[in-house]
Write an enzyme that holds these catalytic residues in place. Structure first.
Site, short mmCIF file in Angstrom:
data_model
loop_
_atom_site.label_atom_id
_atom_site.label_comp_id
_atom_site.label_asym_id
_atom_site.label_seq_id
_atom_site.Cartn_x
_atom_site.Cartn_y
_atom_site.Cartn_z
N GLU A 81 0.84 -1.19 0.00
CA GLU A 81 0.00 0.00 0.00
C GLU A 81 0.87 1.24 0.00
O GLU A 81 1.77 1.37 0.83
CB GLU A 81 -0.87 0.03 1.26
N ILE A 84 0.62 8.31 -0.96
CA ILE A 84 1.28 9.34 -1.75
C ILE A 84 1.14 10.66 -1.00
O ILE A 84 0.04 11.04 -0.58
CB ILE A 84 0.67 9.41 -3.17
N TYR A 93 -8.82 4.72 -8.58
CA TYR A 93 -8.93 3.27 -8.83
C TYR A 93 -8.87 3.02 -10.33
O TYR A 93 -9.46 3.77 -11.10
CB TYR A 93 -10.24 2.71 -8.28
#
Length: 157
Positions: A81, A84, A93
C-alpha cells in the site's frame, strides 16, 4: 535483506483495498493488485519504505509504502500500500500507479491502539519527506520510468 533490491521499480493498477486508510486512519493509500504484490521479490523485507510515486502520467510525488501483513489488522494476505504525500481531488482506482521504492524506514510491527498506529505513520511520512530531499533521491524522481508512453495508458494496456 530488503535493501539489496532497492531501488525497486514497480507499476500496476490501483485496486480497492480494505477501505481503512482513508476512513479509519485519515491517511489514504493506493493498493496494488494481488498479481503485483506477488511479483515482488519473495525475500524483500516487510516493513515501511519510502520512494516516489506517479499516477497515470501525472506528477511524481513523495510516498511512504507499507509492504506486509499489517499486524494491527491481522491480514491474511500480504499487501503493498502506497500513501502518496499529495492531496488528490478524487480516487484513482483503475489508474496505473508507477512507484520507485528507494529506501527503508522500519520493520512492520503491531500497535496497541489506532492512535499509536496513526502516530507511527505520521512519523514515517516525516522521515520519508526528509530522506527524499537528498540529491541522490531527487535524481530518481526524474527517472524515465515515470514517463509512460501515451499508448500504454488506454484501457490499462
Amino acid at each position: 535483506a530488503g535493501m539489496r533490491h532497492l531501488p525497486y521499480f514497480c507499476r500496476g493498477e490501483v485496486v480497492k483495498g480494505f477501505g481503512r486508510g482513508s476512513k479509519e486512519l485519515g491517511i489514504p493509500t493506493a493498493n496494488f493488485s494481488e498479481q503485483v504484490v506477488e511479483s515482488f521479490p519473495p525475500d524483500i523485507s516487510t516493513g515501511i519504505y519510502y520512494g516516489w510515486a506517479c499516477v497515470g502520467n501525472g506528477d511524481v510525488h513523495k510516498m511512504v509504502l507499507s509492504i506486509g501483513w499489517n499486524p494491527f489488522y491481522k491480514n491474511t494476505k500480504k499487501s503493498v500500500e502506497a500513501h502518496i504525500i499529495h492531496t488528490f481531488k478524487e480516487d484513482f482506482y483503475g489508474e496505473i500507479l508507477s512507484i520507485v521504492i528507494t529506501g527503508y524506514i522500519r520493520p512492520e510491527k503491531n500497535f496497541d491502539s489506532l492512535e499509536a498506529l496513526i502516530s507511527a505513520i505520521q512519523e514515517d511520512i516525516e522521515e520519508a519527506k526528509r530522506q527524499l530531499d537528498s540529491p541522490d533521491q531527487l535524481k530518481l524522481k526524474e527517472d524515465n520510468f515515470f514517463h509512460l508512453p501515451k499508448c500504454k495508458i488506454v484501457n490499462n494496456h
